[in-house]
Design an enzyme around this catalytic site. Sequence first.
Site, mmCIF file in Angstrom:
data_model
loop_
_atom_site.group_PDB
_atom_site.id
_atom_site.type_symbol
_atom_site.label_atom_id
_atom_site.label_comp_id
_atom_site.label_asym_id
_atom_site.label_seq_id
_atom_site.Cartn_x
_atom_site.Cartn_y
_atom_site.Cartn_z
ATOM 1 N N ASP A 58 0.850 -1.191 0.000
ATOM 2 C CA ASP A 58 0.000 0.000 0.000
ATOM 3 C C ASP A 58 0.886 1.242 0.000
ATOM 4 O O ASP A 58 1.618 1.504 0.948
ATOM 5 C CB ASP A 58 -0.907 -0.001 1.231
ATOM 6 C CG ASP A 58 -2.059 0.982 1.109
ATOM 7 O OD1 ASP A 58 -1.833 2.087 0.601
ATOM 8 O OD2 ASP A 58 -3.177 0.630 1.523
ATOM 9 N N SER A 132 -7.166 4.229 -1.780
ATOM 10 C CA SER A 132 -6.975 2.777 -1.697
ATOM 11 C C SER A 132 -8.260 1.990 -1.902
ATOM 12 O O SER A 132 -8.201 0.792 -2.191
ATOM 13 C CB SER A 132 -6.355 2.404 -0.350
ATOM 14 O OG SER A 132 -5.042 2.906 -0.252
ATOM 15 N N PHE A 308 -5.002 -8.710 15.876
ATOM 16 C CA PHE A 308 -3.910 -8.489 16.818
ATOM 17 C C PHE A 308 -3.841 -7.081 17.396
ATOM 18 O O PHE A 308 -2.989 -6.807 18.233
ATOM 19 C CB PHE A 308 -2.587 -8.859 16.133
ATOM 20 C CG PHE A 308 -2.582 -10.261 15.602
ATOM 21 C CD1 PHE A 308 -2.533 -11.342 16.458
ATOM 22 C CD2 PHE A 308 -2.695 -10.504 14.238
ATOM 23 C CE1 PHE A 308 -2.563 -12.638 15.980
ATOM 24 C CE2 PHE A 308 -2.720 -11.794 13.738
ATOM 25 C CZ PHE A 308 -2.658 -12.874 14.615
ATOM 26 N N GLU A 309 -4.727 -6.197 16.983
ATOM 27 C CA GLU A 309 -4.833 -4.855 17.552
ATOM 28 C C GLU A 309 -6.284 -4.380 17.442
ATOM 29 O O GLU A 309 -7.039 -4.856 16.586
ATOM 30 C CB GLU A 309 -3.925 -3.853 16.815
ATOM 31 C CG GLU A 309 -2.437 -4.014 17.094
ATOM 32 C CD GLU A 309 -2.039 -3.628 18.517
ATOM 33 O OE1 GLU A 309 -2.772 -2.847 19.160
ATOM 34 O OE2 GLU A 309 -1.000 -4.114 18.984
ATOM 35 N N ASP A 354 1.935 2.775 3.348
ATOM 36 C CA ASP A 354 1.154 3.991 3.146
ATOM 37 C C ASP A 354 1.077 4.863 4.397
ATOM 38 O O ASP A 354 1.222 6.091 4.330
ATOM 39 C CB ASP A 354 -0.252 3.560 2.705
ATOM 40 C CG ASP A 354 -1.224 4.695 2.545
ATOM 41 O OD1 ASP A 354 -1.135 5.399 1.541
ATOM 42 O OD2 ASP A 354 -2.079 4.863 3.428
ATOM 43 N N HIS A 358 2.089 8.806 4.900
ATOM 44 C CA HIS A 358 1.107 9.826 5.281
ATOM 45 C C HIS A 358 1.581 10.646 6.481
ATOM 46 O O HIS A 358 1.300 11.843 6.573
ATOM 47 C CB HIS A 358 -0.248 9.181 5.606
ATOM 48 C CG HIS A 358 -1.070 8.855 4.405
ATOM 49 N ND1 HIS A 358 -1.312 9.756 3.392
ATOM 50 C CD2 HIS A 358 -1.734 7.709 4.052
ATOM 51 C CE1 HIS A 358 -2.085 9.186 2.470
ATOM 52 N NE2 HIS A 358 -2.341 7.949 2.846
#
Length: 547
Positions: A58, A132, A308-309, A354, A358
């Site tokens: 990405d 995206s 996982f988060e 990405d 950013h």
Amino acid sequence: GDPQGAQCPRMPPPLLSPPDSEKTPSYWNEGARRSLELALALQPAARRAKNIILFMGDGMGLPTMSATRIYKGQLAGGSGEETILAMETFPHVALAKVSGAAPGAALLPLPETPLIPACFQTYTIDRQVPDSAGTGTAYLCGVKANAKTLGLSGAAVYGKCRTSFGNEVDSILHRARLAGKSVGIVTTTRVQHASPGAAYAHSASRSWYADTNMPKEALRDGCKDIAYQLVHNTDINVILGGGRMYMTPKRTPDPEYPEDPAQNGTRKDGVDLIAEWLSAKQGARYVWDKKGLDTVEDDSVSHLMGLFEPKDMKYELNRNASTDPSIVEMTEKAIRILRRNPNGFFLFVEDEIDHGHHSGRAKQALMEAVMLDRAVARAGELTSPSDTLTVVTADHSHVFTFGGNTLRGNSILGLAPKKAKDKRAYTSILYGNGPGYSIRDGARPAASLPAAEDKDYRQQAAVPLESETHSGEDVVVLAQGPMAHLFHGVQEQHYIAHAMAYAACIEPYATEPGCGAARRASHGTQCSPQPLLALLALCVAAHMVGG
């Protein structure tokens, strides 16, 4: 365990002089001859693919790939420029146009003539520089569409729920599952994010992660949030990434951060989607940390969900290696589970390069790209190019660049050798816009080492923005395995989905000559397609899909 970032070595100093071997013409002549011999020996693998792995970096534009190559080499103690990424060993390369449209039908070239120019029928997208969600719909569903929409044709309007009905387009992952293949998603973002979301969701807004994120009008009109669709739209065998909070009811404590209410579940409908998913699948397993993932036996589960988060997973340089799996580890677990299916599999793997861009933090972005390349290498060890088509690409690029007449071996995160016109030092890496813009006392602050090599250092930007933006140039597509030669030239981005589907006999190309033999084969010994019949059928199929 300590975060991986603490283990990163300092970058080597620039080379004082090029290696002696490189000063002789024979070094370059012999290297070119070896490359020529490999090129002359290259033959199209015109058989059908049993498995497909799509790696999507990405935000991994060409400048990011080049910088990643150098960074990878410098992490290993070299000067970096001569390093070869695992993905760069793939023999077939194309450029994908992430914006614009071309007339005609999405025809694939004949296997015997891989350099025939192709013509395409696409949906005109609404932005010159894409996001995206629109790009995910292109390379996964095979049609171009409007920005910020997922799994919908260009007839759907962003944010307007009712326009989604009747305008759904199915992804190659969904169609691969219907064809009897196992399918999986691996991402370092939340699994409901734009890129993985395009693999299973049909949503007028990429931001409708849970019902809490949806306007009342959309809920009233019958649209479903992306997390709901993850569980109900497609029977996905492996789901690995972040995004726990969108799956559980409001005020549900997070298992990893139970004392932090900001990480709690967010759903207003009171539905526990994880529990619902587990009860609907035989042989299903849910895990939320690396320890749980490591205990999953490859042959003991048919379905695996690992979240996982609460939201996106942490950057590699911030990752706690004892509690959170890496993209390499998630990719390996996915392949080991999916490859048990004798009909083959489709796996989508994404890394959040990405997000580093950013935020204007180039080191975070480059380390994510290095990890994606390591996942590509590991996948190559676990599969065979004789039956597995592996494709590596990006959804879009960023306004990221590096230059400054730097010397050979200069740290990719280092300074340009000469100061700028304002008599101040600057880094080789710069951004066209973003949060790195800074003026102090009426002037640009000078860059310095070692600060510029810190993982959270923000490279300077020309234009002040809260978040650095995407850029609109073409992105690279690299491929190896069966039908990899279909990736050639400069193509529209939606062509990627068509080429993959054709390679693996997935709708709308399931009845092409040679596909019956592919279905009967157990280890990928398929017949080659008959060229003229294939071309005729592809013309018809492309018009049906695009019409």
